[in-house]
Design a protein around this motif. Structure first.
Motif, PDB file in Angstrom:
ATOM      1  N   ARG A 189       0.842  -1.195   0.000  1.00 51.60           N
ATOM      2  CA  ARG A 189       0.000   0.000   0.000  1.00 51.60           C
ATOM      3  C   ARG A 189       0.884   1.255   0.000  1.00 51.60           C
ATOM      4  N   VAL A 190       1.103   1.790  -1.193  1.00 50.78           N
ATOM      5  CA  VAL A 190       1.907   2.995  -1.378  1.00 50.78           C
ATOM      6  C   VAL A 190       0.980   4.121  -1.818  1.00 50.78           C
ATOM      7  N   PHE A 191       1.035   5.247  -1.116  1.00 49.30           N
ATOM      8  CA  PHE A 191       0.168   6.372  -1.422  1.00 49.30           C
ATOM      9  C   PHE A 191       0.993   7.622  -1.698  1.00 49.30           C
ATOM     10  N   ALA A 192       0.409   8.505  -2.497  1.00 46.59           N
ATOM     11  CA  ALA A 192       1.015   9.804  -2.780  1.00 46.59           C
ATOM     12  C   ALA A 192       0.222  10.889  -2.075  1.00 46.59           C
ATOM     13  N   GLN A 193       0.930  11.885  -1.564  1.00 46.36           N
ATOM     14  CA  GLN A 193       0.257  13.063  -1.038  1.00 46.36           C
ATOM     15  C   GLN A 193       0.809  14.299  -1.720  1.00 46.36           C
ATOM     16  N   SER A 194      -0.073  15.108  -2.297  1.00 43.20           N
ATOM     17  CA  SER A 194       0.354  16.333  -2.962  1.00 43.20           C
ATOM     18  C   SER A 194       0.891  17.321  -1.942  1.00 43.20           C
ATOM     19  N   PHE A 195       1.966  17.983  -2.293  1.00 45.33           N
ATOM     20  CA  PHE A 195       2.650  18.923  -1.414  1.00 45.33           C
ATOM     21  C   PHE A 195       1.723  20.019  -0.891  1.00 45.33           C
ATOM     22  N   GLU A 196       0.743  20.414  -1.673  1.00 47.01           N
ATOM     23  CA  GLU A 196      -0.127  21.514  -1.253  1.00 47.01           C
ATOM     24  C   GLU A 196      -0.875  21.194   0.038  1.00 47.01           C
ATOM     25  N   HIS A 197      -1.014  19.909   0.385  1.00 45.92           N
ATOM     26  CA  HIS A 197      -1.735  19.528   1.594  1.00 45.92           C
ATOM     27  C   HIS A 197      -0.891  19.678   2.861  1.00 45.92           C
ATOM     28  N   SER A 198       0.422  19.819   2.694  1.00 43.87           N
ATOM     29  CA  SER A 198       1.286  19.950   3.870  1.00 43.87           C
ATOM     30  C   SER A 198       2.258  21.115   3.768  1.00 43.87           C
ATOM     31  N   CYS A 199       2.163  21.889   2.692  1.00 49.27           N
ATOM     32  CA  CYS A 199       3.032  23.047   2.529  1.00 49.27           C
ATOM     33  C   CYS A 199       2.686  24.112   3.563  1.00 49.27           C
ATOM     34  N   VAL A 200       3.694  24.771   4.084  1.00 48.78           N
ATOM     35  CA  VAL A 200       3.502  25.857   5.046  1.00 48.78           C
ATOM     36  C   VAL A 200       3.689  27.192   4.334  1.00 48.78           C
ATOM     37  N   GLY A 201       2.714  28.095   4.496  1.00 48.08           N
ATOM     38  CA  GLY A 201       2.854  29.453   3.980  1.00 48.08           C
ATOM     39  C   GLY A 201       2.691  29.579   2.482  1.00 48.08           C
ATOM     40  N   MET A 202       1.712  28.891   1.901  1.00 51.63           N
ATOM     41  CA  MET A 202       1.457  29.038   0.473  1.00 51.63           C
ATOM     42  C   MET A 202       0.957  30.442   0.168  1.00 51.63           C
ATOM     43  N   ASP A 203       1.218  30.920  -1.058  1.00 48.81           N
ATOM     44  CA  ASP A 203       0.749  32.242  -1.451  1.00 48.81           C
ATOM     45  C   ASP A 203      -0.736  32.205  -1.780  1.00 48.81           C
ATOM     46  N   GLU A 204      -1.303  33.363  -2.134  1.00 48.99           N
ATOM     47  CA  GLU A 204      -2.737  33.470  -2.388  1.00 48.99           C
ATOM     48  C   GLU A 204      -3.187  32.607  -3.562  1.00 48.99           C
ATOM     49  N   ASP A 205      -2.268  32.322  -4.485  1.00 53.81           N
ATOM     50  CA  ASP A 205      -2.599  31.487  -5.637  1.00 53.81           C
ATOM     51  C   ASP A 205      -2.511  30.001  -5.317  1.00 53.81           C
ATOM     52  N   LYS A 206      -2.209  29.683  -4.066  1.00 50.32           N
ATOM     53  CA  LYS A 206      -2.098  28.285  -3.622  1.00 50.32           C
ATOM     54  C   LYS A 206      -1.008  27.531  -4.383  1.00 50.32           C
ATOM     55  N   THR A 207       0.084  28.241  -4.637  1.00 56.50           N
ATOM     56  CA  THR A 207       1.227  27.623  -5.303  1.00 56.50           C
ATOM     57  C   THR A 207       2.286  27.279  -4.263  1.00 56.50           C
TER      58      THR A 207
END
Length: 441
Positions: free
Chosen positions: A264-282
């Protein structure tokens, strides 16, 4: 209620500490972080002649490795191992001086793990998986339930607690943190093919035809080199891989393809754990692995509002704090004013009757009169003489630029003495100038 939601809402089995401004839980406290920091980073050319890539200075006062270590500490992971190999003296010295604040009385520590030929007298670290395998006794000794494997040479801010919560919620054997990248750029990464539940069904290294994100034909999921494992599972798989004939003992080339087929290998997108994303959610993530990318990321720091917020008091970047006087700007005469505009100027610097524009000066830089520094990065202890012009230049630690020298003005002349990148950035080192190299880089 999901584990991740419970994690954020202080469920008793995860026990978030409400007094903490960050998400610290039993998950992060029961995790050992293995930071792989042994690489040279050869695409940085002479900038890594005397230091490993994770030891390269970045951001005015930090080293590259400070970002991943700060992520660990801020996430509540305070049992950390740093595996070193290539020219590690300055990296080890920096960690000893700057990261000794972890308190062993509370089970906090940072292990320095240089390659020691622990398995064989003629075998150093052979690959990323082998670097972890050769330290299995350290991992066992941590008695942690989870292991986070991290690359020590990228710039980003990430809450590993959220990644761990997702790992537990999905009952995963392995979780891979991923960046969403345009399909045209995916060829440079290990790319994940996932189903609708984010379970990894395919992994391909540097593919010509990368798998796509379900429902988004323009983007692919690229591995960040950040992995979460259940400890016992990782130990079993590393032993299996070590005994496998023909294996290169690398997570991307060997372990992940094998695990995807069976576990069971899963991927998690960085946006779910990134700290301090800009207003564009980048999400902000940079691999400063080339002269051009290093310079570009440094220039981003000089913007009015840079994408990477280094002034965030809730997620600080920790480092070795030298005891230095404030930066100083002197003289206010026509043609001889000490000025810095849209620039970062660190402690101990003196700008004497010169102009610094769109530049980044590390600690203890001296710029003497009538000089112009523009779009440049000056590493610690650089001394710039009088009447010097520097444009789109990276100057390595300890360089003394002679009076009247112009660098970055005529690239053809620069190529005779220095390294000029594909995009026209000139790298200057003490060796290129024929000067005595500092013993500590």
């Amino acid at each position: 209620m999901s584990v991740e939601l419970g994690y954020l809402k202080n469920k008793s089995h995860l026990a978030v500490e409400e007094s903490e401004p960050r998400f610290v839980s039993r998950l992060t406290k029961n995790t050992y972080a293995m930071v792989l920091a042994g690489g040279r980073g050869s695409r940085l050319h002479e900038l890594t002649d005397w230091r490993a890539k994770p030891a390269v200075p970045f951001g005015g006062k930090f080293r590259i490795i400070d970002f991943v270590l700060s992520n660990c500490v801020n996430s509540g992971i305070r049992r950390i191992g740093v595996a070193t190999q290539y020219k590690s003296h300055s990296l080890i010295q920096h960690i000893q001086r700057g990261w000794s604040f972890l308190n062993g009385q509370f089970g906090e520590y940072l292990d320095l793990l240089p390659a020691q030929q622990r398995i064989s007298e003629d075998q150093w670290y052979q690959g990323t998986a082998d670097a972890v395998f050769q330290n299995l006794d350290i991992i066992r000794g941590s008695k942690c339930q989870y292991i986070v494997v991290l690359a020590g040479d990228h710039i980003y801010k990430m809450d590993y607690g959220k990644l761990l919560a997702s790992h537990v919620e999905k009952n995963a054997d392995m979780t891979v943190a991923c960046l969403e990248v345009p399909v045209a750029e995916a060829y440079a990464f290990g790319v994940m093919g996932v189903d609708a539940e984010s379970r990894v069904v395919e992994f391909v290294e540097k593919p010509a035809n990368p798998p796509l994100i379900p429902g988004n034909s323009a983007m692919s999921l690229a591995s960040m080199g950040i992995y979460v494992f259940n400890t016992q599972f990782l130990i079993e798989q590393l032993i299996r891989d070590a005994d496998m004939p023909g294996s290169s003992h690398d997570f991307g080339k060997d372990l992940i393809p094998h695990l995807v087929e069976k576990y069971r290998v899963f991927a998690q997108s960085f946006e779910h754990s990134c700290v301090g994303m800009d207003e564009d959610k980048t999400p902000y993530w940079r691999d400063v692995g080339t002269i051009d990318s290093y310079w570009e990321a440094s220039m981003e720091m000089t913007k009015v509002v840079p994408e990477l917020n280094m002034y965030d008091q809730e997620w600080p970047i920790w480092t070795h704090q030298e005891q230095l006087p404030p930066a100083k700007f002197v003289f206010d005469e026509p043609g001889r004013r000490g000025i810095a505009v849209d620039s970062l100027v660190s402690g101990g610097c003196i700008v004497s009757g010169s102009m610094v524009k769109n530049s980044l000066l590390f600690s203890n830089v001296r710029v003497n009169s009538y000089s112009t520094i523009e779009d440049s990065v000056l590493l610690p202890e650089v001394n710039v003489g009088r009447n010097v012009i520097l444009k789109r230049v990276i100057v390595d630690k300890g360089c003394t630029i002679p009076d009247g020298m112009e660098i970055g003005v005529n690239l053809e002349d620069d190529r005779k003495h220095f390294h000029v990148s594909e995009n026209g950035i000139t790298l200057v080192t003490p060796d290129m100038l024929g000067q005595i190299l500092h013993s500590v880089r």
